[in-house]
Write a protein that holds these residues in place. Structure first.
Motif, short mmCIF file in Angstrom:
data_model
loop_
_atom_site.label_atom_id
_atom_site.label_comp_id
_atom_site.label_asym_id
_atom_site.label_seq_id
_atom_site.Cartn_x
_atom_site.Cartn_y
_atom_site.Cartn_z
N ARG A 1 0.95 -1.12 -0.07
CA ARG A 1 0.09 -0.01 -0.22
C ARG A 1 0.94 1.35 0.09
N MET A 2 0.50 2.30 -0.91
CA MET A 2 1.17 3.49 -0.94
C MET A 2 0.78 4.42 0.17
N LEU A 3 2.05 4.85 0.86
CA LEU A 3 1.32 5.88 1.97
C LEU A 3 2.22 7.27 1.52
N MET A 4 1.46 8.39 1.45
CA MET A 4 1.99 9.60 1.18
C MET A 4 2.07 10.43 2.68
N VAL A 5 3.60 10.68 2.93
CA VAL A 5 3.76 11.18 4.32
C VAL A 5 4.06 12.59 3.98
N PRO A 6 3.27 13.50 4.75
CA PRO A 6 3.62 14.92 4.30
C PRO A 6 4.94 15.54 4.81
N MET A 7 5.52 16.39 4.15
CA MET A 7 6.85 16.95 4.59
C MET A 7 6.34 17.70 5.82
N PRO A 8 7.40 18.29 6.68
CA PRO A 8 7.17 19.05 7.96
C PRO A 8 6.30 19.89 7.95
N ARG A 9 6.39 20.97 6.95
CA ARG A 9 5.59 21.94 7.03
C ARG A 9 4.23 21.85 6.80
N MET A 10 3.84 20.95 5.80
CA MET A 10 2.66 20.37 5.39
C MET A 10 1.98 19.84 6.48
N LYS A 11 2.86 18.80 7.19
CA LYS A 11 2.34 18.19 8.34
C LYS A 11 1.96 19.04 9.34
N ALA A 12 2.88 20.15 9.64
CA ALA A 12 2.35 21.28 10.71
C ALA A 12 1.13 21.89 10.54
N VAL A 13 1.03 22.24 9.29
CA VAL A 13 -0.59 22.74 8.85
C VAL A 13 -1.59 21.87 8.80
N GLN A 14 -1.48 20.66 8.51
CA GLN A 14 -2.43 19.70 8.69
C GLN A 14 -2.82 19.16 9.88
N ARG A 15 -1.81 19.41 10.78
CA ARG A 15 -2.13 19.04 12.29
C ARG A 15 -2.73 20.09 13.11
N ALA A 16 -2.73 21.37 12.66
CA ALA A 16 -3.35 22.44 12.98
C ALA A 16 -4.82 22.50 12.54
N THR B 1 -5.70 17.01 0.01
CA THR B 1 -5.67 15.99 -0.88
C THR B 1 -4.50 15.93 -1.77
N ALA B 2 -4.19 15.01 -2.36
CA ALA B 2 -3.07 15.02 -3.15
C ALA B 2 -2.93 13.72 -4.21
N ARG B 3 -2.13 13.87 -5.23
CA ARG B 3 -2.15 12.97 -6.22
C ARG B 3 -1.05 12.27 -5.92
N LEU B 4 -0.91 10.84 -6.18
CA LEU B 4 0.28 9.92 -6.25
C LEU B 4 1.39 10.27 -6.78
N GLU C 1 -6.49 12.83 -4.02
CA GLU C 1 -7.44 11.78 -3.18
C GLU C 1 -6.81 12.13 -1.65
N ILE C 2 -7.51 11.89 -0.70
CA ILE C 2 -7.10 11.84 0.65
C ILE C 2 -5.91 11.10 0.94
N PRO C 3 -4.76 11.63 1.19
CA PRO C 3 -3.45 10.65 1.34
C PRO C 3 -3.55 9.79 2.57
N GLN C 4 -3.02 8.71 2.45
CA GLN C 4 -3.12 7.84 3.57
C GLN C 4 -1.74 8.00 4.31
N GLY C 5 -1.64 8.57 5.35
CA GLY C 5 -0.37 9.29 6.03
C GLY C 5 -0.56 10.51 6.41
N ALA C 6 -1.53 11.25 5.98
CA ALA C 6 -1.71 12.70 6.38
C ALA C 6 -2.69 12.79 7.68
N PRO C 7 -2.36 13.64 8.64
CA PRO C 7 -3.15 13.77 10.07
C PRO C 7 -4.64 14.05 9.54
N THR C 8 -5.05 14.76 8.58
CA THR C 8 -6.40 15.16 8.42
C THR C 8 -7.22 14.23 7.78
#
Length: 451
Positions: free
Chosen positions: A168-183, A259-262, A291-298
């Protein structure tokens, strides 16, 4: 006289017209016909020739007429056009200074009253969104933009192996994107309404709360949704936020942030990030929509919120069959007694229809019907008489602990776990949470290990 007329008789035309008479001729209009008694007859309207053209009236300028869902097609109100507005990077794309409105000129389509009724934060323009997540307007535009070829990506791709052997492909956000998504997850996604039947990725709920309602039932039915997270695309996410009351620009920005594309992901090769190759994984060529990425906090909370209407319909269906319904991510579970045991086929047929009308589909290969007398499992928890872990899982962990006592723990770490002691302690805690009696037995064995 023909054979047909001889058998059935030649009937008189009730309209009183002659053969070959033109019904559209105004000079020879047919007589009004009414088969009711005279005392009940009402005045007849004068004859009007049929219109020359049939069908729906021509669309108005700007009215959308194609590619509507079946619910939107039934509505008489015109639907605003909503293209797949995947924003390009500001360097190559158009000027995005107008996106979502500004403080001086907010989005006029924001429904503040609807947002307050839904308990959502009021975001009238992109500057409000930036203040909500602790970023600047330019950062929001950059993170919401789809990177072009060779440009920095917001996600890194990782492969996770399934039990079946596939990946299964996981899309892990980069640090700045992950911080915004956590907020966003803390201040926006956590406020979205979710049905009580949803147990996955919610505070205070887990696999045990999802399995507990199905203990001691005559039949347990488990079905799986195929491609659960990839089914929630950019269009569905942006439309969901529009329905909550947010303006179009803010909804588009939120959908692009979540959302993001593979194919937009990147992989690290040495010290450099390189775009993912199309042939590196089968899903990259198939799933080309955002699509909704598997690996994003949101992603988990957003998927639960969008699935609320489906959960509501399935919960009502379960009540019709005197059954219980729970959902843990993409696992749907129904359980009941005699009434459900006799109507399993009817239930599954309606479940397929409901899931299909919600834009999803079932994985028929994973549908399981577990009756009394055989092991009944819900999200990995055995629910025949009480909640417990499976005998196989318990015996496997017990054998590892026995070998650790007898031969030492070093040789039992076959998967090279960094902290093997805490790894075993965590597995025992999981067993204790589901089946306390078995957990106490394993903990007594764990305390005998010499570390």
């Amino acid at each position: 006289m023909g054979l047909f007329d001889w058998l059935f008789g030649k009937k008189k035309d009730p309209y009183g017209t002659k053969p070959g008479q033109d019904y559209g001729d105004k000079d020879h209009a047919p007589k009004p016909y009414n088969d009711q008694p005279k005392q009940y007859q009402s005045a007849q309207k004068p004859y009007q020739a049929p219109p020359k053209s049939y069908g729906a009236p021509p669309p108005k300028p700007g009215e959308r007429t194609e590619k509507l869902s079946f619910r939107q097609a039934r509505s008489n109100k015109p639907v605003d056009p909503l293209a797949d507005q995947t924003i390009k990077t500001p360097r190559r794309g158009p000027n995005l200074a107008h996106l979502g409105g500004t403080r001086e000129s907010p989005d006029p389509h924001t429904d503040v009253i609807k947002l307050r009724n839904n308990g959502m934060p009021e975001i009238a323009h992109l500057d409000d969104l930036a203040d909500l997540v602790g970023a600047t307007r330019n950062e929001i535009i950059f993170l919401a933009s789809r990177p072009g070829w060779g440009e920095p990506s917001h996600y890194t791709l990782k492969e996770l192996r399934k039990k079946s052997g596939a990946t299964r492909m996981l899309m892990v956000p980069m640090p700045r994107m992950k911080a915004v998504q956590r907020a966003l997850n803390a201040k926006l996604i956590s406020r979205l309404p979710v049905h009580e039947a949803a147990h996955g990725f919610r505070k205070g709920r887990d696999v045990l709360t999802s399995a507990s309602p199905h203990v001691g039932k005559d039949v347990v039915i488990s079905v799986d949704i195929e491609d659960f997270f990839p089914s929630f695309t950019f269009r569905r996410v942006s439309g969901y936020f529009r329905n909550l009351g947010y303006g179009r620009g803010v909804s588009v920005a939120l959908a692009n942030l979540m959302t993001a594309r593979l194919r937009d992901g990147a992989t690290k090769q040495g010290n450099k990030w390189k775009p993912v190759a199309y042939g590196s994984h089968p899903d990259i060529g198939k799933r080309y929509h955002p699509e909704i990425p598997q690996g994003a906090p949101t992603s988990p909370g957003l998927a639960n919120a969008i699935s609320r209407r489906m959960d509501k319909r399935l919960h009502a269906l379960a009540q019709k069959f005197a059954a219980d319904y729970t959902r843990y991510a993409d696992d749907l579970t129904f359980s009941g007694n005699d009434e459900l045991a006799k109507s399993v086929g009817n239930l599954l047929q309606i479940v397929r229809q409901i899931v299909r009308t919600e834009g999803l589909r079932l994985n028929e290969k994973k549908t399981r019907i577990m009756r009394k007398g055989k092991q009944q499992r819900v999200t990995g928890v055995v629910v025949n008489k009480q909640t417990n872990v499976s005998r196989r899982e318990y015996d496997k962990l017990k054998a590892i602990l026995h070998n650790c006592i007898k031969h030492g723990p070093t040789g039992q770490n076959r998967e090279n776990v960094p902290d093997f002691r805490e790894h075993l302690r965590g597995r025992i805690a999981h067993v204790s949470h589901i089946g306390p009696e078995r957990g106490r037995k394993l903990m007594r064995m764990f305390e005998q290990i010499r570390w």
